[in-house]
Design a protein around this motif. Structure first.
Motif, PDB file in Angstrom:
ATOM      1  N   ILE A  52       0.853  -1.195   0.000  1.00 12.39           N
ATOM      2  CA  ILE A  52       0.000   0.000   0.000  1.00 12.39           C
ATOM      3  C   ILE A  52       0.885   1.240   0.000  1.00 12.39           C
ATOM      4  O   ILE A  52       1.724   1.403   0.901  1.00 12.39           O
ATOM      5  CB  ILE A  52      -0.937   0.016   1.221  1.00 12.39           C
ATOM      6  N   ARG A  53       0.694   2.108  -0.956  1.00 14.07           N
ATOM      7  CA  ARG A  53       1.488   3.329  -1.028  1.00 14.07           C
ATOM      8  C   ARG A  53       1.183   4.260   0.144  1.00 14.07           C
ATOM      9  O   ARG A  53       0.076   4.287   0.671  1.00 14.07           O
ATOM     10  CB  ARG A  53       1.197   4.068  -2.342  1.00 14.07           C
ATOM     11  N   ARG A  56      -1.972   6.522  -0.007  1.00 13.57           N
ATOM     12  CA  ARG A  56      -3.250   5.876   0.295  1.00 13.57           C
ATOM     13  C   ARG A  56      -3.426   5.667   1.799  1.00 13.57           C
ATOM     14  O   ARG A  56      -4.530   5.779   2.323  1.00 13.57           O
ATOM     15  CB  ARG A  56      -3.345   4.535  -0.441  1.00 13.57           C
ATOM     16  N   ASP A  59      -4.468   8.927   3.274  1.00 14.75           N
ATOM     17  CA  ASP A  59      -5.885   9.198   2.994  1.00 14.75           C
ATOM     18  C   ASP A  59      -6.777   8.466   3.989  1.00 14.75           C
ATOM     19  O   ASP A  59      -7.766   9.021   4.490  1.00 14.75           O
ATOM     20  CB  ASP A  59      -6.233   8.781   1.562  1.00 14.75           C
ATOM     21  N   MET A  60      -6.453   7.208   4.265  1.00 15.13           N
ATOM     22  CA  MET A  60      -7.227   6.442   5.240  1.00 15.13           C
ATOM     23  C   MET A  60      -7.121   7.068   6.629  1.00 15.13           C
ATOM     24  O   MET A  60      -8.117   7.168   7.355  1.00 15.13           O
ATOM     25  CB  MET A  60      -6.729   4.997   5.268  1.00 15.13           C
ATOM     26  N   LEU A 134      -8.501  -1.717   4.234  1.00 12.72           N
ATOM     27  CA  LEU A 134      -7.534  -1.359   3.199  1.00 12.72           C
ATOM     28  C   LEU A 134      -7.136  -2.556   2.350  1.00 12.72           C
ATOM     29  O   LEU A 134      -6.697  -3.589   2.860  1.00 12.72           O
ATOM     30  CB  LEU A 134      -6.274  -0.774   3.847  1.00 12.72           C
ATOM     31  N   ASP A 136      -4.586  -3.796  -0.944  1.00 15.44           N
ATOM     32  CA  ASP A 136      -3.303  -3.370  -1.478  1.00 15.44           C
ATOM     33  C   ASP A 136      -3.514  -2.623  -2.797  1.00 15.44           C
ATOM     34  O   ASP A 136      -4.648  -2.463  -3.269  1.00 15.44           O
ATOM     35  CB  ASP A 136      -2.344  -4.554  -1.628  1.00 15.44           C
ATOM     36  N   ASP A 137      -2.437  -2.160  -3.384  1.00 16.37           N
ATOM     37  CA  ASP A 137      -2.540  -1.341  -4.589  1.00 16.37           C
ATOM     38  C   ASP A 137      -3.055  -2.123  -5.804  1.00 16.37           C
ATOM     39  O   ASP A 137      -3.437  -1.532  -6.809  1.00 16.37           O
ATOM     40  CB  ASP A 137      -1.181  -0.719  -4.922  1.00 16.37           C
TER      41      ASP A 137
END
Length: 284
Positions: A52-53, A56, A59-60, A134, A136-137
């Motif tokens: 996960i970048r 992101r 943002d969470m 969440l 992952d990308d």
């Protein structure tokens, strides 16, 4: 003097007391925290990080802060969600800088990494939120073997825990549902956790030790090593503290010994590094 200017965070008043060992002349500092007010609540938020970048994740985190604010509007509570040291392995060019700047070297080891989580979950929080929403990308849920340490520690300490976990998430297990209240969606979980926060009494606002810091000098001292061992015993009996040893020259110092390194959660070369670690442990 170590941490001489460290006085407050948003949730805590901080006290650092330093004494001089009468036999060795070395410095020993005990860092303690006390909640400013019974209406100030800290919430530890655990979440996946693999694949996960950083952008992101941020943002969470912003969404969590906003949701807690809405759920507690008009209650008079001060809610401070805080997040563990969980993105220091990411490179700076992966969408945004690392969350905690130059902390990668100090928190890169698994022992230091998990201790940071434990100090957050046990010492600084009134409740724990586990957010498995969440992906992952690549759009997939990933299995986390680290987050069970978070809710396992918190459950053993009697903390209220809510786990937000979609029904098709692979992180569900019987122990998760035994330790946590389960929610399907993040805002629902935050509202549920906010309802679990019991009003604290002023009498419950006590000092807790966060860390003991040992500054070893240039002369060998069996007395000071014995004091370090006593601190390690207190840690196992009472919990809620890290042990940091400041040893100039590392293995070249007369006080260096394998057990000193094993007992210490951090072995550092100067007080500035130790101050940085302590600030992270108290979520300053």
């Amino acid at each position: 003097m170590f941490l001489n200017d460290l006085t407050q965070t948003c949730l805590h008043t901080i006290r650092a007391t330093t004494d001089i060992d009468p036999n060795s002349g070395a410095l020993h500092t005990t860092v303690s925290v006390r909640r400013k007010s019974p209406d100030h609540h800290g919430i530890y938020v655990a979440h996946p990080i693999s694949g996960i970048r950083v952008g992101r994740i941020h943002d969470m985190q912003r969404r969590v802060v906003e949701s807690f604010g809405k759920a507690n509007a008009g209650t008079g509570r001060v809610i401070a969600p805080f997040f563990p040291m969980r993105t220091t392995h990411l490179a700076a060019d992966e969408i945004g800088a690392n969350e905690y700047g130059d902390s990668k070297a100090l928190f890169g080891a698994t022992r230091a990494f998990t201790l940071q989580n434990r100090m957050d979950a046990i010492l600084n929080s009134d409740a724990v939120l586990i957010n498995f929403e969440l992906k992952d990308d690549d759009g997939n849920y990933r299995l986390s073997k680290g987050i069970p340490f978070d809710y396992g520690w918190a459950a053993a300490c009697g903390k209220p825990i809510v786990a937000v976990i979609p029904k098709d998430n692979p992180n569900w297990c019987p122990m998760l549902s035994a330790c946590c209240t389960i929610a399907d969606e993040l805002d629902e979980g935050i509202a549920s956790l906010s309802g679990m926060l019991a009003p604290a009494s002023q009498d419950s606002v006590t000092w807790k030790v966060v860390a003991e810091v040992f500054e070893f000098g240039a002369d060998a001292s069996l007395d000071y090593i014995a004091r370090l061992a006593m601190a390690d015993a207190r840690k196992h009996l009472e919990g809620e503290r890290a042990i940091i040893s400041i040893i100039p020259d590392g293995a070249g110092n007369p006080n260096w010994h394998g057990q000193v390194a094993q007992v210490s959660d951090w072995v550092l070369s100067d007080p500035g590094e130790a101050e940085y670690v302590v600030r992270r442990l108290i979520a300053a």
